[in-house]
Every structure is written in structure tokens, then in C-alpha cells.
Write a protein that holds these residues in place. Sequence first.
Motif, PDB file in Angstrom:
ATOM      1  N   ARG A 190       0.818  -1.213   0.000  1.00 11.16           N
ATOM      2  CA  ARG A 190       0.000   0.000   0.000  1.00 11.16           C
ATOM      3  C   ARG A 190       0.848   1.258   0.000  1.00 11.16           C
ATOM      4  N   SER A 191       2.007   1.207   0.686  1.00  5.45           N
ATOM      5  CA  SER A 191       2.740   2.468   0.895  1.00  5.45           C
ATOM      6  C   SER A 191       3.786   2.761  -0.168  1.00  5.45           C
ATOM      7  N   GLN A 192       4.318   1.723  -0.821  1.00  3.54           N
ATOM      8  CA  GLN A 192       5.451   1.956  -1.715  1.00  3.54           C
ATOM      9  C   GLN A 192       5.017   1.917  -3.186  1.00  3.54           C
ATOM     10  N   PRO A 193       5.700   2.682  -4.035  1.00  3.15           N
ATOM     11  CA  PRO A 193       5.268   2.738  -5.438  1.00  3.15           C
ATOM     12  C   PRO A 193       5.641   1.504  -6.255  1.00  3.15           C
ATOM     13  N   GLY A 235      -9.587   0.499  -4.919  1.00  4.90           N
ATOM     14  CA  GLY A 235      -9.834   1.933  -5.152  1.00  4.90           C
ATOM     15  C   GLY A 235      -8.584   2.718  -5.511  1.00  4.90           C
ATOM     16  N   ARG A 236      -7.434   2.064  -5.583  1.00  9.33           N
ATOM     17  CA  ARG A 236      -6.192   2.791  -5.873  1.00  9.33           C
ATOM     18  C   ARG A 236      -5.957   2.841  -7.386  1.00  9.33           C
ATOM     19  N   ALA A 237      -6.482   3.903  -8.002  1.00  9.82           N
ATOM     20  CA  ALA A 237      -6.324   4.048  -9.448  1.00  9.82           C
ATOM     21  C   ALA A 237      -4.863   4.332  -9.803  1.00  9.82           C
ATOM     22  N   ASP A 238      -4.036   4.645  -8.785  1.00 10.00           N
ATOM     23  CA  ASP A 238      -2.628   4.969  -9.065  1.00 10.00           C
ATOM     24  C   ASP A 238      -1.738   3.727  -9.100  1.00 10.00           C
ATOM     25  N   ARG A 239      -2.334   2.544  -8.990  1.00 15.07           N
ATOM     26  CA  ARG A 239      -1.522   1.325  -8.978  1.00 15.07           C
ATOM     27  C   ARG A 239      -2.033   0.291  -9.973  1.00 15.07           C
ATOM     28  N   LEU A 294       2.953  -1.740  -9.343  1.00 16.28           N
ATOM     29  CA  LEU A 294       3.634  -0.650 -10.051  1.00 16.28           C
ATOM     30  C   LEU A 294       2.754   0.598 -10.066  1.00 16.28           C
ATOM     31  N   PRO A 295       3.385   1.793 -10.226  1.00 19.12           N
ATOM     32  CA  PRO A 295       2.562   2.986 -10.419  1.00 19.12           C
ATOM     33  C   PRO A 295       1.824   2.868 -11.751  1.00 19.12           C
ATOM     34  N   ALA A 296       0.554   3.300 -11.773  1.00 19.18           N
ATOM     35  CA  ALA A 296      -0.226   3.212 -13.009  1.00 19.18           C
ATOM     36  C   ALA A 296       0.391   4.106 -14.091  1.00 19.18           C
TER      37      ALA A 296
END
Length: 398
Positions: free
Chosen positions: A132-135, A156-160, A197-199
Motif C-alpha cells: 500500500r505504501s510503496q510505489p 480503489g487505488r487508481a494509481d496502482r 507498479l505505479p499506473a
Amino acid sequence: MITVVGYDGGPLPDSARERLSRARLVMGGRRHLREVPLPEGVTTLALRDDPVAALTAVADEPGDVVVLASGDPGFFGVVRAVRRAVAPRPVEVLPALSSVALAFARAGVEWDDAVVVSAHGRDPRTALAVARSQPKVAVLTDERCGPAHLGAALRGRADRVLVVGERLGLPGERVVRVTPAEAEQGDWSDPNVVVVLPAQAADPGPRAVVAGHRGPQGWALPVAAYAHRDSMITKPEVRAVVLARLGPRLGDVVWDVGAGSGSVAVECALFGADVCAVERDPSDAERVRTNAAGAGVHVRVVEGVAPAALADLPDPDAVFVGGGGPEVVRACVGRRPARLVAALATLEQVAPVLAALTDDGTYAAEAVLLQVSALSPLGQGHRLVPANPVFVVSGELA
Ligand SMILES: C[S@@+](CC[C@H](N)C(=O)[O-])C[C@H]1O[C@@H](n2cnc3c(N)ncnc32)[C@H](O)[C@@H]1O
């Protein structure tokens, strides 16, 4: 000679085949004993059935032994246990490609900036917190922490995005790139590795140290580093003591309850912790998001009133109560964080907060008053500009 041979599904190198041909005993996982060509008649021992007995048999075997393991056995593998079991005899290791190296290779992504965490045979809390915390994270999974659990943790994490590598190097290999929701709903075969990974690809530049997360360059950052409302922010000198008592680390879950500007939440996240900030005021909650984004960290912002808002949060390792008083401290104590720190503006709150921590004897607690005065130029000299004194109460699980 005791040789630990790694297996990644590819042909074994000559050195490994030579050690196998001389071995009197071959130990390994059932899958490896099945898949690796073994010399006829050699005694085999499955590690899983009784690991202690298997390692004792390896230690007691006077002839050559080969231990088969997956990937690079020196990386979250069997080398540590074998070395302990046979000490002081030396151990030779012939590694194959680690499943983590294979997973990143299949994803076509470099991994010298990744955090690798193992949930294999361990409490999944750390792996979930790191994911959850690391990219950029690779997770060695097991049945309590597989792709579906990681997908749920990142709901819900659209950034991952997640890359799931199933049976890497083995027949039936499958590598898929999925959203957290797809990971949560999918059916996954073992063994597998999950890469988070970051999205949107980010390029942090070249690295000189492989340490995944290196920690912040600085903390107790000045007030000006954060958006805040009417100076409602934990001042840097108080924040320094609070952070020291909280001890946030990579893999920890930290709550910042009554987060205000979120400066403590953000700095805990900079230390690598998985942070939940609870804030009842919507404009403050928005500021926490802004401050987290400004610092380039993820903080889960829960808009709501504690203690009710705490119910669905993952159990914390450390809690900061910046707003809420004794009732909130008592609710947090009920979740048994290893460390709890409260910053209090009024003398009347100190005794009940200390009592909330120490009542049932589970926490050792202390309280201090921090008084900070900044020097400000005045004529040819300086005067002192005092900030409001703050009581800091901290408790540690006894
Ligand atoms: C005890 S760890 C061993 C890791 C191993 N030393 C390595 O370097 O890959 C076991 C975990 O490794 C991962 N794993 C091992 N072999 C794999 C494979 N062929 N494909 C995907 N994951 C694998 C799984 O996550 C499994 O739960």
C-alpha cells in the motif's frame, strides 16, 4: 559437499548436473523432486513433510548432498536454514533466476528501485502495508497473501497496477497486468509473484543503492512545507519528538488521528509507513491529500469522526492522536498498537490520557511538556517568540 541448487524451470547448468550426479541424498520441495532430472536410485527427501527432520538428515549425511530450491535459494530461500543446520560445514550455492527477477523481466521493468517483501509463511501484515505504501513492490505470495488479497488491500487505488506472474519459467506460465479490482476477483495459480507498479510510469532516475526505500532526506520539516489552516499544524520541534516516539518504518501501519494538516501522517509515510489519516473536517482532509501529494507519498485519508472512523482501518503498529482526547486514545489502545503518542494542548487532558494508556497495565507511558521559542530579529538583537506549549504523552506496549 553440500550444494544448494536453484531451479527456475530452465535447463540446469553443468555444475548443478555434476553435483547431482555425485549426490547421495537430494532434498527439496515435492515439485522440484518431480521436475528436476535426478540420478537413478538416489535417496530423496521432501522438505515440506518435516523440515526439521529433513535438515537434520542433510546435516547427518556424510556423503554429498544436493538441496533443490526455487529461483535464487539465497533470496528468501532455503540457504539460511541449510547453513544453520550444517554449520560449521560450508554450503555451496548454485543459484537460478529468482522469481522476482523473472517477474520484473516479464513486466519489462527495471527493479533496482523496488521494495521486495515476502508474505511466504509469514504474517501478511507487513507485505500488505508495503504494497500500500510503496510505489514499486514485489511480493512473494502465499495462500494468506496472494494476488486477490493484494488487490483487496489496494482497492480503489487508481494509481496502482499489478502484474501477476504465475508459474514463472514453468509449464503454464502466465503473466497478466491487472487493476486492483481485477486482481481481487481473479483466480490465480501457484506459485505466483505479484509486482505492484505505479499506473503512470514514474522515473526516479538512476540508483546507487539497492535498498528499495531509503528513508526521507529530512523530517520535522518547517511549517512552510505544508498547507495548513490558521497555523493548525504540529510544529516541527514537536513533530520531531512525536516521530521519534512513533518510530515509523517501512512495513508499519500508522494512524494519524485528528490529522489536521497531516504533517505527521506525511512524515510517517516519508519514513515508509502505510499511513491512515483520520480527519473529520472535510477541508482539512483535503489539505492532508494536498500535503501528501506534495510530498510524493500515499496517505489514506479517512474523512470521519474517531473513534467510529477507526473501525475498518488495519490494525496499527503506531498511533498519533493529534486531536480527539482521552476517548479516542482509549479506542486506539483497544487496537493494541506497539506505540501511541498524543499531543495535547490542555493540562486537563494529560491525566485522563495517561490513565487511558496505563489503566490495564499494558502500556508504559510518559508525558513531557514541550515549550519552543523561536528567535526573531529585534533591532540589533533577537527576541524570543514562544509557540503554545504542548504536552506530548507517549506509551509503549510493555
Ligand atoms: C520461499 S519463496 C522462494 C523464492 C525463491 N528463492 C526465488 O528466488 O524466487 C517462495 C515464493 O516464491 C515465489 N515463486 C517461486 N517460484 C515461482 C515461480 N516459478 N513462479 C512464480 N513465483 C514463484 C512464490 O511467491 C512463492 O510463494
